[in-house]
Write an enzyme that holds these catalytic residues in place. Structure first.
Site, PDB file in Angstrom:
ATOM      1  N   ARG A 290       0.858  -1.199   0.000  1.00  0.00           N
ATOM      2  CA  ARG A 290       0.000   0.000   0.000  1.00  0.00           C
ATOM      3  C   ARG A 290       0.884   1.236   0.000  1.00  0.00           C
ATOM      4  NH1 ARG A 290       1.485   1.362   5.064  1.00  0.00           N
ATOM      5  NH2 ARG A 290       1.753  -0.321   6.543  1.00  0.00           N
ATOM      6  N   ARG A 336       7.291  13.078  12.004  1.00  0.00           N
ATOM      7  CA  ARG A 336       5.851  12.872  12.230  1.00  0.00           C
ATOM      8  C   ARG A 336       5.444  13.689  13.442  1.00  0.00           C
ATOM      9  NH1 ARG A 336       4.111   6.587  11.117  1.00  0.00           N
ATOM     10  NH2 ARG A 336       5.639   6.163   9.481  1.00  0.00           N
TER      11      ARG A 336
END
Ligand code: ADP
Length: 446
Positions: A290, A336
């Site tokens: 993915r 992040r």
């Protein structure tokens, strides 16, 4: 066949990332959403939004039949799953195959194969990839496990065959620990994945996490080089960067991952994850079938729009690039920005009273956050991905320091203070980073 309308079966920053890719390709954007996300940016910017309200907010994004009904109700040609939720759910993909709705990703058979770490190890070993010594079958008895560990040497790690998100892993240092460690892993695997099979693998000490970005069209595959993602908490990545390897190593491992993808007739984007030991040897960990959170790093250094490339493959196009056409320019780093307390990584939901992100040359921010955004506590804590690019690693780090200092987030605790300290830390600056980095640099947690 070109898509006219695509349904995004996801939320947050990745939903927005996919929306942008679709818009640029002149494809209409449909999206599902739960109650918590009804006023979120990707929902507001979409052409059509389908509510799926459930008492359990996660269910809005996990109810296979409801997502399929939503796709039919808006006449979507295809579904983009993003990452997480249904992205690696083979039952979902086979239901779409039955319904004649295109899944933007590989086939259900390939997802089934790669979703089983035992099967994936075997398939990639057969394709010539190096794997860590370990069991080729599930192990449930302590006696069998300790015999194997005697053979391959301690420490070993017990992992769930169906594992993901770092859940259900146990390191074992001696035979006596197997009984309880196996029980614990099996029960965690059962409750998290509904599949209690676990296997044993050599624990690679002092390892670095290096992964390769791959794109396949079912016949052939190309790679976009590597990302270095060793700064992790609870086996989840916090900082990603690239490139990391020299040209010869990139070519060697890159060739291997392309052969691995071709061996399973892979279609779409994939990430091949490896551990690299202190001697520089690589060991295949798993394939993520993915788009990945950190695909952005690769986009910044190669200049290719990976999300669009994945969509084109799903439309039935063949690879339009050859390996020689992919080149790497400069260095990119991603931090992040999770809405978490930076000392203990505890989620910190709440309303953003102030929200300002940096901008300027060499900076990219992927986020669904804005002033007034109510960060829910029930989903992943990723609030924003802050990336910087520079001609060298040092330049990218200097730009990241400035970008972090420029970011203003009031209302939720977040990881900016941690990232800011990492950007000044001497081992990080010296590239002396392993997957134990956070454990061995507790002073960074403040
Ligand atoms: P998941 O699918 O749950 O993310 P992975 O197999 O991708 O599991 O591993 C995630 C992380 O766990 C790795 O990046 C590494 O930090 C650690 N890990 C996994 N296998 C090993 C191993 N054999 N030796 C050392 N660390 C490991």
């Amino acid at each position: 066949m070109g898509f006219k309308r695509v349904l995004i079966a996801n939320r947050g920053e990745i939903a927005l990332r996919i929306l942008r890719a679709l818009r640029e390709m002149d494809i209409e954007v449909a999206i599902i959403h739960g109650r918590e996300d009804r006023t979120s940016l990707p929902v507001r910017l979409s052409d059509v939004a389908v509510p799926i309200y459930r008492d359990n907010p996660l269910e809005s994004y996990l109810d296979i039949e409801a997502v399929i009904d939503a796709a039919k109700s808006v006449s979507a040609d295809a579904i983009h799953p993003g990452y997480g939720f249904l992205a690696e759910n083979a039952s979902f993909v086979s239901r779409l195959e039955e319904e004649g709705i295109t899944f933007i990703g590989p086939s259900s058979d390939v997802i089934t194969l790669l979703g089983d770490k035992i099967e994936a190890r075997a398939a990639m070993e057969a394709a010539g990839l190096p794997i860590a010594a370990g069991s080729s079958e599930p192990i449930s008895e302590a006696g069998v496990a300790s015999e194997l560990a005697d053979e391959i040497g301690y420490p070993v790690i017990i992992k769930a065959a169906a594992g993901g998100g770092g859940i259900g892993m146990q390191i074992v240092n001696q035979a006596e620990e197997f009984e309880s460690a196996l029980n614990l892993c099996q029960s965690r695997a059962r409750s998290a994945f509904g599949d209690e099979r676990v296997f044993v693998e050599k624990y690679i000490e002092g390892a670095q996490h290096v992964e390769f970005q791959v794109l396949g069209d079912g016949d052939s595959a190309i790679h976009f080089g590597e990302r270095f993602c060793s700064i992790q908490r609870r086996h989840q990545k916090l900082v990603e960067e690239g490139p990391w390897l020299d040209d010869a190593k990139r070519q060697e491992i890159g060739d291997m991952v392309c052969r691995g993808a071709e061996a399973v007739a892979y279609k779409g984007l994939a990430t091949f994850e490896f551990l690299r030991d202190v001697q520089g040897e690589f060991y295949f960990l798993e394939v993520n079938p993915r788009v990945q959170v950190e695909h952005t790093v690769t986009e910044m250094i190669t200049g290719h729009n990976l999300v669009q490339s994945g969509i084109r493959i799903a439309e039935g196009e063949k690879l339009s690039l050859t390996q020689d056409e992919i080149t790497w320019n400069g260095h990119a780093i991603q931090c992040r920005i999770n809405a978490e307390d930076p000392s203990q990584f505890i989620p910190s939901p709440g309303k953003l009273w102030e929200c300002h992100f940096p901008s300027g040359y060499g900076i990219r921010v992927d986020t669904h956050a804005h002033v007034g955004y109510e960060m829910p506590g029930c989903f992943d804590s990723l609030l924003a991905k802050l990336l910087t690019w520079g001609p060298s690693r040092e330049d990218a780090i200097a730009r990241m320091r400035s970008a972090l200092d420029e970011t203003i987030l009031v209302g939720v605790k977040n990881l900016i203070p941690l990232h800011r300290r990492i950007m000044d830390e001497k081992d990080f600056l010296a590239r002396d980073v392993t997957i134990q980095y956070i454990d061995t640099h507790q002073e960074l947690l403040g």
